[in-house]
Write an enzyme that holds these catalytic residues in place. Sequence first.
Site, PDB file in Angstrom:
ATOM      1  CD  GLU A   1       6.716  -2.283 -24.471  1.00 42.47           C
ATOM      2  OE1 GLU A   1       7.667  -1.597 -24.158  1.00 42.47           O
ATOM      3  OE2 GLU A   1       6.873  -3.623 -23.969  1.00 42.47           O
TER       4      GLU A   1
ATOM      5  CG  HIS B   1      14.318  -4.916 -22.079  1.00 44.31           C
ATOM      6  ND1 HIS B   1      14.721  -5.945 -21.061  1.00 44.31           N
ATOM      7  CD2 HIS B   1      13.205  -5.470 -22.588  1.00 44.31           C
ATOM      8  CE1 HIS B   1      13.961  -7.028 -21.005  1.00 44.31           C
ATOM      9  NE2 HIS B   1      13.156  -6.593 -21.918  1.00 44.31           N
TER      10      HIS B   1
ATOM     11  CG  HIS C   1       4.783  -6.364 -23.998  1.00 42.65           C
ATOM     12  ND1 HIS C   1       6.072  -6.131 -24.590  1.00 42.65           N
ATOM     13  CD2 HIS C   1       4.387  -7.252 -25.132  1.00 42.65           C
ATOM     14  CE1 HIS C   1       6.584  -6.895 -25.416  1.00 42.65           C
ATOM     15  NE2 HIS C   1       5.338  -7.622 -25.879  1.00 42.65           N
TER      16      HIS C   1
HETATM   17  N1  PXP Z   1      10.804  -2.151 -23.906  1.00 40.22           N
HETATM   18  C1  PXP Z   1      10.191  -3.404 -24.187  1.00 40.22           C
HETATM   19  C2  PXP Z   1      10.031  -3.391 -25.864  1.00 40.22           C
HETATM   20  C3  PXP Z   1       9.764  -4.338 -23.620  1.00 40.22           C
HETATM   21  O1  PXP Z   1       9.341  -5.469 -23.851  1.00 40.22           O
HETATM   22  C4  PXP Z   1      10.068  -4.028 -22.187  1.00 40.22           C
HETATM   23  C5  PXP Z   1       9.599  -5.173 -21.236  1.00 40.22           C
HETATM   24  O2  PXP Z   1       8.199  -5.506 -21.502  1.00 40.22           O
HETATM   25  C6  PXP Z   1      10.462  -2.789 -21.680  1.00 40.22           C
HETATM   26  C7  PXP Z   1      10.771  -1.810 -22.550  1.00 40.22           C
HETATM   27  C8  PXP Z   1      10.769  -2.540 -20.154  1.00 40.22           C
HETATM   28  O3  PXP Z   1      11.754  -3.442 -19.923  1.00 40.22           O
HETATM   29  P1  PXP Z   1      11.969  -3.541 -18.152  1.00 40.22           P
HETATM   30  O4  PXP Z   1      10.688  -4.173 -17.705  1.00 40.22           O
HETATM   31  O5  PXP Z   1      13.248  -4.069 -18.149  1.00 40.22           O
HETATM   32  O6  PXP Z   1      12.152  -2.178 -17.671  1.00 40.22           O
END
Ligand code: PXP
Length: 237
Positions: free
Chosen positions: A70, A190, A43
Site C-alpha cells: 500500500e 482500517h 505500507h
Molecule cells: N488499509 C489501509 C489503506 C491502511 O493504510 C491501513 C493501515 O496502514 C489498513 C488498511 C489497516 O488498518 P488497521 O491497522 O487499522 O487494521
Amino acid sequence: MTILSVNINKIATLRNARGEDYPNLLNTAIDIIKFGAQGITIHPRPDERHVRYQDAMDLKRNISCELNIEGNPIKKFIDLVNEVKPAQVTLVPDSVDAITSNSGWDTVANYSFLKDIVDNFRSNSIRVSIFINPDIKMLEGAKKINADRIELFTGPYAKEFIKDKHKAIEQYIKCSEVANEIGIEINAGHDLNQNNLKFFSDSINNLKEVSIGHALITESLYNGLEPTIKSYLEILK
Ligand code: PXP
C-alpha cells in the site's frame, strides 16, 4: 471466500524502536502465513519509519502468499512496486506525515493522475486496488480508471459501529451492490477488529480481502499471534 491479509507495519515499528533486527519482520511474516493468514500487507512510507523499502524486496523473495503493498504513488513508491512486483498494489492518498490513512481518493478529481498509474501497474501484471471512502461516485470513478479493485475505508464504519451497527454498514452495502453490478472487486480495511469484522463481512457480498493490522497485533499481545489469527480466520469462514 474473504482472505485475511495481515498488515505487519506494527511489527516493523517494534523492530525499529531498538534499531536492531528484532523482531525479525520476515520471520514474523512467515509465521503469520504458517498460522493461516493468506496474505501479507505492508505500507512502506517515504520516511521508512515502519516498513522499509528493503523489507518489501526481502518479503517478495521469501514468502509464498499474496503480498499487498500500500502507499501513495510517489515516484519512489512506483519504482519500488514495479521492481518488487507484488500480487497487488493498493493506492492510498496519505500525506507524508499522516499517522495513518485517514481518507480515500477523490477518483474523479484525480482521474488522469490515477489512470496513468493504474495502466502502468496493470501492464506489469500487478493487480491494482484503490482506497476509497464508501461513496458511489468514487467507486464509479475507480471503475472508470480501470482499477481491478477498490478498498473500502472502514474507519468510519468502525467508529459508527459502536453506536449503531445498522447505520454504520448502510453506505458500505450500497457501495458493494454497485461494485458487484459494475464489475469491480471489493477489499476493505482500517480499524477492523474481532468485534466489528463479522457483521461487516456478513453484510458485504463478494468481499475479496480484508487487511488488518493495528487491532490484530494489539489483540495478539494478550492472546498470542497464532490464536488471534485463527480467530480472525474463523470469523471470515
Ligand atoms: N488499509 C489501509 C489503506 C491502511 O493504510 C491501513 C493501515 O496502514 C489498513 C488498511 C489497516 O488498518 P488497521 O491497522 O487499522 O487494521
